[in-house]
Design a protein around this motif. Structure first.
Motif, PDB file in Angstrom:
ATOM      1  N   ILE A   1      -5.339  -5.012  -0.912  1.00 62.97           N
ATOM      2  CA  ILE A   1      -4.233  -4.955   0.049  1.00 62.97           C
ATOM      3  C   ILE A   1      -4.415  -6.020   1.136  1.00 62.97           C
ATOM      4  O   ILE A   1      -4.184  -5.767   2.314  1.00 62.97           O
TER       5      ILE A   1
ATOM      6  N   LYS B   1       7.623   2.145   2.610  1.00 56.73           N
ATOM      7  CA  LYS B   1       6.567   1.316   2.027  1.00 56.73           C
ATOM      8  C   LYS B   1       7.108   0.594   0.789  1.00 56.73           C
ATOM      9  O   LYS B   1       7.847   1.194   0.006  1.00 56.73           O
TER      10      LYS B   1
ATOM     11  N   TYR C   1       2.745  -1.073  -2.589  1.00 53.00           N
ATOM     12  CA  TYR C   1       1.868  -0.390  -1.623  1.00 53.00           C
ATOM     13  C   TYR C   1       1.969   1.124  -1.800  1.00 53.00           C
ATOM     14  O   TYR C   1       0.981   1.833  -1.639  1.00 53.00           O
TER      15      TYR C   1
END
Length: 153
Positions: free
Chosen positions: A58, A137, A141
């Protein structure tokens, strides 16, 4: 040791994602008093964010490649003891669960004796390619958050 997080958590939230990395204070990071200049702490926090991003997939480029940027909205520092030249420190970076499309990071810098030197946090928003703030989101994600919630990290 910090006993309370900067972020409110709910009992049902998964544990924060965490990563510990080390850095050595370089000469160019010092101020005229021979301690780390306060502005450099943002760089150390950034290094912690980068390490955690690499560990869990991420990072900035992971978001960017999906059409999302994650600019900094807020950053905060609490200084307890100064960092010194040529000493090694570790930074613990934690990413706290959030239902919103944002990243809540907490940071703790420790010396080799495990004394806390600095703590703080940052908040990053998620922005689409048209510079609009995301409310939900992004799908990629959300998939990561599902693995996080399911304990697969």
């Amino acid at each position: 040791m910090i006993k309370k997080s900067y972020f409110k958590t709910n009992p049902d939230d998964p544990k924060p994602l965490s990563c510990v990395s080390e850095f050595i204070v370089r000469f160019n990071e010092l101020d005229p008093m021979s301690i780390v200049w306060h502005g450099n702490y943002a760089v150390y926090f950034e290094e912690g964010r980068l390490a955690l991003g690499r560990k869990f997939g991420i990072g900035y480029m992971d978001f960017y490649n999906k059409g999302v940027t994650i600019p900094l909205k807020q950053i905060h520092f609490d200084y307890f003891k100064p960092l010194e030249f040529a000493k090694t420190y570790k930074i613990e970076t934690l990413l706290y669960w959030n239902e919103a499309a944002r990243l809540d990071f907490e940071f703790r810098i420790y010396n080799q004796g495990n004394d806390i030197m600095t703590s703080g946090y940052s908040i990053q928003l998620m922005i689409d390619k048209d510079k609009g703030v995301l409310v939900n989101k992004p799908d990629f994600y959300e998939d990561i958050c599902k693995k996080w919630r399911d304990g697969k990290f």
